[in-house]
Design a protein around this motif. Sequence first.
Motif, PDB file in Angstrom:
ATOM      1  N   TYR A   1       0.839  -1.195   0.000  1.00  0.00           N
ATOM      2  CA  TYR A   1       0.000   0.000   0.000  1.00  0.00           C
ATOM      3  C   TYR A   1       0.875   1.246   0.000  1.00  0.00           C
ATOM      4  O   TYR A   1       2.001   1.219   0.482  1.00  0.00           O
ATOM      5  N   LYS A   2       0.326   2.346  -0.521  1.00  0.00           N
ATOM      6  CA  LYS A   2       1.012   3.618  -0.441  1.00  0.00           C
ATOM      7  C   LYS A   2       0.108   4.607   0.274  1.00  0.00           C
ATOM      8  O   LYS A   2      -1.118   4.455   0.293  1.00  0.00           O
ATOM      9  N   HIS A   3       0.720   5.629   0.885  1.00  0.00           N
ATOM     10  CA  HIS A   3      -0.029   6.627   1.648  1.00  0.00           C
ATOM     11  C   HIS A   3       0.620   7.986   1.486  1.00  0.00           C
ATOM     12  O   HIS A   3       1.813   8.094   1.182  1.00  0.00           O
ATOM     13  N   LYS A   4      -0.170   9.034   1.706  1.00  0.00           N
ATOM     14  CA  LYS A   4       0.333  10.400   1.643  1.00  0.00           C
ATOM     15  C   LYS A   4       1.111  10.676   2.920  1.00  0.00           C
ATOM     16  O   LYS A   4       0.724  10.227   3.998  1.00  0.00           O
ATOM     17  N   GLN A   5       2.206  11.413   2.805  1.00  0.00           N
ATOM     18  CA  GLN A   5       3.043  11.673   3.965  1.00  0.00           C
ATOM     19  C   GLN A   5       2.506  12.845   4.782  1.00  0.00           C
ATOM     20  O   GLN A   5       1.834  13.735   4.257  1.00  0.00           O
ATOM     21  N   SER A   6       2.811  12.832   6.049  1.00  0.00           N
ATOM     22  CA  SER A   6       2.353  13.877   6.958  1.00  0.00           C
ATOM     23  C   SER A   6       3.317  15.061   6.962  1.00  0.00           C
ATOM     24  O   SER A   6       4.358  15.033   6.301  1.00  0.00           O
ATOM     25  N   PHE A   7       2.961  16.089   7.710  1.00  0.00           N
ATOM     26  CA  PHE A   7       3.757  17.324   7.865  1.00  0.00           C
ATOM     27  C   PHE A   7       3.850  18.121   6.570  1.00  0.00           C
ATOM     28  O   PHE A   7       4.856  18.767   6.307  1.00  0.00           O
ATOM     29  N   THR A   8       2.794  18.119   5.760  1.00  0.00           N
ATOM     30  CA  THR A   8       2.827  18.859   4.498  1.00  0.00           C
ATOM     31  C   THR A   8       1.716  19.891   4.380  1.00  0.00           C
ATOM     32  O   THR A   8       1.619  20.566   3.350  1.00  0.00           O
ATOM     33  N   SER A   9       0.867  20.042   5.394  1.00  0.00           N
ATOM     34  CA  SER A   9      -0.328  20.857   5.213  1.00  0.00           C
ATOM     35  C   SER A   9      -0.197  22.299   5.692  1.00  0.00           C
ATOM     36  O   SER A   9      -0.752  23.194   5.077  1.00  0.00           O
ATOM     37  N   HIS A  10       0.499  22.555   6.781  1.00  0.00           N
ATOM     38  CA  HIS A  10       0.609  23.933   7.276  1.00  0.00           C
ATOM     39  C   HIS A  10       1.921  24.117   8.030  1.00  0.00           C
ATOM     40  O   HIS A  10       2.667  23.168   8.237  1.00  0.00           O
ATOM     41  N   ILE A  11       2.199  25.364   8.416  1.00  0.00           N
ATOM     42  CA  ILE A  11       3.479  25.762   9.029  1.00  0.00           C
ATOM     43  C   ILE A  11       4.636  25.338   8.113  1.00  0.00           C
ATOM     44  O   ILE A  11       5.567  24.651   8.518  1.00  0.00           O
ATOM     45  N   LEU A  12       4.543  25.774   6.861  1.00  0.00           N
ATOM     46  CA  LEU A  12       5.535  25.367   5.865  1.00  0.00           C
ATOM     47  C   LEU A  12       6.708  26.336   5.767  1.00  0.00           C
ATOM     48  O   LEU A  12       7.708  26.019   5.131  1.00  0.00           O
ATOM     49  N   THR A  13       6.591  27.506   6.382  1.00  0.00           N
ATOM     50  CA  THR A  13       7.641  28.511   6.224  1.00  0.00           C
ATOM     51  C   THR A  13       8.937  28.105   6.898  1.00  0.00           C
ATOM     52  O   THR A  13      10.022  28.409   6.396  1.00  0.00           O
ATOM     53  N   LYS A  14       8.855  27.403   8.017  1.00  0.00           N
ATOM     54  CA  LYS A  14      10.077  27.005   8.724  1.00  0.00           C
ATOM     55  C   LYS A  14      10.704  25.725   8.166  1.00  0.00           C
ATOM     56  O   LYS A  14      11.809  25.374   8.551  1.00  0.00           O
ATOM     57  N   LYS A  15       9.994  25.038   7.273  1.00  0.00           N
ATOM     58  CA  LYS A  15      10.523  23.802   6.689  1.00  0.00           C
ATOM     59  C   LYS A  15      11.317  24.141   5.433  1.00  0.00           C
ATOM     60  O   LYS A  15      10.916  24.978   4.636  1.00  0.00           O
TER      61      LYS A  15
ATOM     62  N   THR B   1      13.023  23.775   1.705  1.00  0.00           N
ATOM     63  CA  THR B   1      12.487  23.378   0.404  1.00  0.00           C
ATOM     64  C   THR B   1      12.775  21.915   0.129  1.00  0.00           C
ATOM     65  O   THR B   1      11.925  21.193  -0.407  1.00  0.00           O
ATOM     66  N   LYS B   2      13.962  21.456   0.508  1.00  0.00           N
ATOM     67  CA  LYS B   2      14.333  20.061   0.300  1.00  0.00           C
ATOM     68  C   LYS B   2      13.415  19.131   1.085  1.00  0.00           C
ATOM     69  O   LYS B   2      12.971  18.090   0.576  1.00  0.00           O
ATOM     70  N   ARG B   3      13.137  19.517   2.320  1.00  0.00           N
ATOM     71  CA  ARG B   3      12.270  18.694   3.176  1.00  0.00           C
ATOM     72  C   ARG B   3      10.862  18.599   2.588  1.00  0.00           C
ATOM     73  O   ARG B   3      10.281  17.507   2.513  1.00  0.00           O
ATOM     74  N   LYS B   4      10.326  19.720   2.118  1.00  0.00           N
ATOM     75  CA  LYS B   4       8.986  19.726   1.531  1.00  0.00           C
ATOM     76  C   LYS B   4       8.948  18.923   0.236  1.00  0.00           C
ATOM     77  O   LYS B   4       7.976  18.215  -0.042  1.00  0.00           O
ATOM     78  N   ARG B   5      10.007  19.030  -0.552  1.00  0.00           N
ATOM     79  CA  ARG B   5      10.076  18.295  -1.815  1.00  0.00           C
ATOM     80  C   ARG B   5      10.088  16.798  -1.582  1.00  0.00           C
ATOM     81  O   ARG B   5       9.439  16.031  -2.301  1.00  0.00           O
ATOM     82  N   HIS B   6      10.829  16.356  -0.566  1.00  0.00           N
ATOM     83  CA  HIS B   6      10.905  14.925  -0.275  1.00  0.00           C
ATOM     84  C   HIS B   6       9.626  14.378   0.341  1.00  0.00           C
ATOM     85  O   HIS B   6       9.394  13.164   0.313  1.00  0.00           O
ATOM     86  N   LEU B   7       8.800  15.249   0.899  1.00  0.00           N
ATOM     87  CA  LEU B   7       7.518  14.806   1.459  1.00  0.00           C
ATOM     88  C   LEU B   7       6.420  14.717   0.404  1.00  0.00           C
ATOM     89  O   LEU B   7       5.353  14.182   0.678  1.00  0.00           O
ATOM     90  N   ARG B   8       6.674  15.250  -0.790  1.00  0.00           N
ATOM     91  CA  ARG B   8       5.644  15.319  -1.820  1.00  0.00           C
ATOM     92  C   ARG B   8       5.134  13.957  -2.309  1.00  0.00           C
ATOM     93  O   ARG B   8       3.925  13.743  -2.333  1.00  0.00           O
ATOM     94  N   PRO B   9       5.997  13.027  -2.725  1.00  0.00           N
ATOM     95  CA  PRO B   9       5.464  11.773  -3.280  1.00  0.00           C
ATOM     96  C   PRO B   9       4.840  10.892  -2.207  1.00  0.00           C
ATOM     97  O   PRO B   9       5.115  11.057  -1.014  1.00  0.00           O
ATOM     98  N   MET B  10       3.997   9.980  -2.637  1.00  0.00           N
ATOM     99  CA  MET B  10       3.380   9.041  -1.704  1.00  0.00           C
ATOM    100  C   MET B  10       4.413   8.008  -1.272  1.00  0.00           C
ATOM    101  O   MET B  10       5.258   7.592  -2.061  1.00  0.00           O
TER     102      MET B  10
END
Length: 63
Positions: free
Chosen positions: A21-35, A37-46
């Motif tokens: 099974y695959k699932h969407k990763q957490s920590f991607t919905s809000h408070i994105l300013t302190k994260k 770009t690399k961290r957000k990019r790696h959280l994008r795929p399922m």
Amino acid sequence: MPKMKAKSSASKRFKKTANGYKHKQSFTSHILTKKSTKRKRHLRPMAQVAKCDVPLINRMLAC
């Protein structure tokens, strides 16, 4: 006796693949300013669900 129903929350969260099974990763919905770009990019795929959790998901999705 009535039919067993699958958990609708689980059916929304998990998609079946050939290897599990695959699932969407957490920590991607809000408070994105302190994260970073690399961290957000790696959280994008399922992500793939861990093998130890597959039996639990099978039980939640069994009809």
